[in-house]
Design a protein around this motif. Structure first.
Motif, mmCIF file in Angstrom:
data_model
loop_
_atom_site.group_PDB
_atom_site.id
_atom_site.type_symbol
_atom_site.label_atom_id
_atom_site.label_comp_id
_atom_site.label_asym_id
_atom_site.label_seq_id
_atom_site.Cartn_x
_atom_site.Cartn_y
_atom_site.Cartn_z
ATOM 1 N N ALA A 1 73.143 18.083 66.474
ATOM 2 C CA ALA A 1 73.338 19.902 66.197
ATOM 3 C C ALA A 1 72.391 20.889 65.571
ATOM 4 C CB ALA A 1 74.710 19.887 66.097
ATOM 5 N N GLN A 2 71.399 19.836 64.261
ATOM 6 C CA GLN A 2 70.793 20.777 64.300
ATOM 7 C C GLN A 2 69.460 20.305 64.517
ATOM 8 O OE1 GLN A 2 71.405 19.102 59.699
ATOM 9 N NE2 GLN A 2 73.246 20.360 59.322
ATOM 10 N N ALA A 3 68.801 19.088 64.813
ATOM 11 C CA ALA A 3 67.738 19.544 65.465
ATOM 12 C C ALA A 3 67.388 20.804 66.791
ATOM 13 C CB ALA A 3 67.725 17.972 65.691
ATOM 14 N N ARG A 4 69.200 20.709 67.709
ATOM 15 C CA ARG A 4 68.633 21.103 68.601
ATOM 16 C C ARG A 4 68.229 23.119 68.274
ATOM 17 N NH1 ARG A 4 73.404 18.269 73.138
ATOM 18 N NH2 ARG A 4 72.077 16.610 72.472
ATOM 19 N N GLN A 5 69.054 23.182 67.123
ATOM 20 C CA GLN A 5 69.649 24.435 66.840
ATOM 21 C C GLN A 5 67.674 25.087 66.527
ATOM 22 O OE1 GLN A 5 72.392 25.266 64.007
ATOM 23 N NE2 GLN A 5 71.464 27.599 63.761
ATOM 24 N N GLN B 1 79.960 10.863 63.404
ATOM 25 C CA GLN B 1 79.441 12.515 63.273
ATOM 26 C C GLN B 1 79.378 13.376 62.183
ATOM 27 O OE1 GLN B 1 83.847 13.392 60.274
ATOM 28 N NE2 GLN B 1 82.900 15.992 60.435
ATOM 29 N N ASP B 2 78.869 12.088 61.001
ATOM 30 C CA ASP B 2 76.816 13.184 61.083
ATOM 31 C C ASP B 2 76.467 13.007 60.836
ATOM 32 O OD1 ASP B 2 78.194 13.481 57.881
ATOM 33 O OD2 ASP B 2 77.845 11.542 57.776
ATOM 34 N N TYR B 3 75.721 11.976 62.524
ATOM 35 C CA TYR B 3 74.907 11.940 63.163
ATOM 36 C C TYR B 3 74.907 13.236 64.424
ATOM 37 C CZ TYR B 3 72.637 10.016 67.504
ATOM 38 O OH TYR B 3 71.319 9.928 68.994
ATOM 39 N N GLN C 1 69.777 6.162 63.550
ATOM 40 C CA GLN C 1 68.853 3.959 63.036
ATOM 41 C C GLN C 1 70.335 4.010 61.893
ATOM 42 O OE1 GLN C 1 65.991 2.450 63.709
ATOM 43 N NE2 GLN C 1 67.387 0.222 62.508
ATOM 44 N N LEU C 2 70.137 5.105 61.477
ATOM 45 C CA LEU C 2 71.589 4.583 60.408
ATOM 46 C C LEU C 2 72.878 4.216 60.918
ATOM 47 C CD1 LEU C 2 71.565 6.429 57.688
ATOM 48 C CD2 LEU C 2 71.247 5.116 57.040
ATOM 49 N N LEU C 3 73.120 4.884 62.193
ATOM 50 C CA LEU C 3 74.389 5.025 63.134
ATOM 51 C C LEU C 3 73.818 3.670 63.710
ATOM 52 C CD1 LEU C 3 76.811 5.855 64.209
ATOM 53 C CD2 LEU C 3 75.317 6.779 66.490
ATOM 54 N N LYS C 4 73.454 3.385 63.910
ATOM 55 C CA LYS C 4 73.191 1.878 65.085
ATOM 56 C C LYS C 4 73.385 0.924 62.912
ATOM 57 C CE LYS C 4 69.756 -0.444 67.680
ATOM 58 N NZ LYS C 4 67.974 -1.052 68.276
ATOM 59 N N GLU C 5 72.889 0.864 62.537
ATOM 60 C CA GLU C 5 73.253 -0.031 61.155
ATOM 61 C C GLU C 5 74.874 -0.231 60.892
ATOM 62 O OE1 GLU C 5 70.089 0.215 58.753
ATOM 63 O OE2 GLU C 5 68.681 0.026 60.339
ATOM 64 N N GLY C 6 75.139 0.940 61.083
ATOM 65 C CA GLY C 6 76.171 1.272 60.605
ATOM 66 C C GLY C 6 76.539 1.572 59.255
ATOM 67 N N ALA D 1 64.138 18.742 61.295
ATOM 68 C CA ALA D 1 65.379 18.757 62.332
ATOM 69 C C ALA D 1 65.543 16.828 62.869
ATOM 70 C CB ALA D 1 65.746 19.978 62.618
ATOM 71 N N ARG D 2 64.530 17.290 63.757
ATOM 72 C CA ARG D 2 63.797 16.042 64.489
ATOM 73 C C ARG D 2 63.682 14.448 63.471
ATOM 74 N NH1 ARG D 2 60.347 13.057 66.022
ATOM 75 N NH2 ARG D 2 57.989 13.722 64.454
ATOM 76 N N ARG D 3 62.959 14.672 61.847
ATOM 77 C CA ARG D 3 63.238 12.971 61.614
ATOM 78 C C ARG D 3 64.223 13.177 61.295
ATOM 79 N NH1 ARG D 3 57.446 13.859 58.401
ATOM 80 N NH2 ARG D 3 55.763 14.366 60.168
ATOM 81 N N THR D 4 65.489 13.988 60.455
ATOM 82 C CA THR D 4 66.423 13.683 60.189
ATOM 83 C C THR D 4 67.177 12.995 61.642
ATOM 84 O OG1 THR D 4 66.329 16.012 58.773
ATOM 85 C CG2 THR D 4 68.445 15.170 59.423
#
Length: 379
Positions: free
Chosen positions: A147-151, A140-142, A130-135, A121-124
């Motif tokens: 949330a999944q990493a925190r869970q 929402q996916d980010y 990075q994908l959000l930064k590149e557009g 989850a951390r790597r995801t």
């Protein structure tokens, strides 16, 4: 012939009278009273007098506990014997830990899976950022990746906490000594089922002991904390240990109306907790005139001593009344009837009569208990 018989009879009568007269000599009558009897004497002098009383006390360990298990289960082992001295944290008893150990292993297996999920989850989350930064990815996916990493991290932390709790719980299956001391009896045996309410054994540390004494209410008022000593006595009545009072109960016992008094001491005499001992509470110590108990006789409740007196150039024993108080050791406290320096007889009192001529000699140093060895005189 008659003359010879008369002379013989007269001689026999004369010899008989002489024999009777001789019988009244030193063996009895007034002649015996005139002989000087050798006696030992002492001069009365001030000495230490204690206002004390004897009681039965109980020795209490200042570090004494009853051991109970913190878990339920069957006893697997008792590695120590009753009455042995154990070290701090030494294992006293083992409750079967296999079920708890199996649960811990299962949780540890879950921990490996949770750590792997957290790492994934951390790597995801990092890729999504990075994908959000590149557009190339929506906000929402980010946020879903975050949330999944925190869970996953929370799940891994929960597993870690559960493992830690199980390890602590597993440690309770080994009942260890919380301090160094002597183990008592084990009322349980291997194979018995125990619960947290089952008494396993006792643990006592006798380096420091308390002596508990019950005293009357009126005597408790005279006790000064930190000053009044409590003495523990042996079978011969000698002081084994002395310690000042550190506690006086504020109220008497409802059943006995006695007040508990306690003193603490370092146990260098090998005494044991729970032991009943002879004790003496010394309420007061003062200087006063004393007389050996062996020198005092009692007649109809009145105390007397034989004083050394001079009469017509001779020395006689003069019986004199005396007022005495409590006994301290082998001496009475003199409360009246004599002064310091008065010489009194301490030997041969059973042979003395008032006015008996005596030959005074200094008393020999007492051996054992009291002058003349009369330890129980006057009691």
């Amino acid at each position: 012939m008659r003359l010879v018989r008369t002379v013989g009879t007269a001689c026999a009568v004369a010899l008989t009278l002489m024999g009777c007269k001789k019988a009244e000599g030193p063996q009895g009558g007034q002649a015996g009273a005139g002989m000087a009897l050798p006696v030992q004497v002492i001069s009365l002098a001030p000495g230490e007098v204690q206002d004390a009383a004897n009681y039965v006390g109980t020795l209490i360990s200042r570090t004494s506990i009853v051991m109970y298990p913190q878990v339920a289960g069957y006893i697997q082992a008792i590695p120590v014997r009753p009455g042995t001295w154990v070290k701090d944290q030494e294992i006293l008893l083992v409750v079967d830990p296999r079920r708890e150990a199996a649960g811990l292993r299962a949780t540890q297996a879950q921990r490996a899976s949770a750590l792997a999920q957290r790492e994934f989850a951390r790597r995801t989350q990092e890729r999504s950022a990075q994908l959000l930064k590149e557009g190339l990815q929506s906000r929402q996916d980010y946020e879903q990746a975050v949330a999944q990493a925190r869970q996953a991290d929370a799940s891994a932390r929960a597993i870690e906490a559960q493992i830690q709790s199980q390890r602590v719980q597993l440690g309770f299956y080994e009942v260890s000594a919380p301090f160094a001391g002597r183990v008592g009896d084990f009322p349980v045996k291997v194979g018995d089922y125990v619960t947290p309410q089952t008494e396993l054994t006792t643990l006592d540390q006798a380096n420091i002991l308390e002596v508990s004494v019950q005293v009357p209410v009126d005597r408790a008022r005279a006790i000064q904390i930190g000053k009044t000593p409590v003495e523990v006595l042996n079978e011969e009545g000698k002081v084994v240990v002395s310690a000042p009072v550190f506690f006086v109960a504020s109220v008497p016992s409802s059943t006995t109306q006695l007040v508990e008094v306690r003193a603490a001491f370092e146990n260098k005499q090998g005494l044991r907790a729970g032991e009943l001992v002879r004790t003496r509470v010394v309420y007061d110590v003062r200087e006063a005139l004393t007389v050996p108990t062996v020198a005092v006789t009692q007649i109809s409740g009145q105390s007397f001593v034989y004083e050394v007196a001079s009469v017509d150039g001779g020395t006689v024993a003069r019986r004199a009344p005396l007022s005495v108080g409590e006994v301290t050791g082998n001496d009475y406290e003199v409360t009246g009837g004599a002064d310091a320096g008065t010489q009194v007889v301490v030997s041969g009192l059973q042979l003395l009569r008032d006015g008996q001529p005596i030959k005074p000699m200094p008393a020999k140093p007492p051996q054992g208990q009291g002058v003349g060895g009369a330890a129980d005189a006057g009691q």
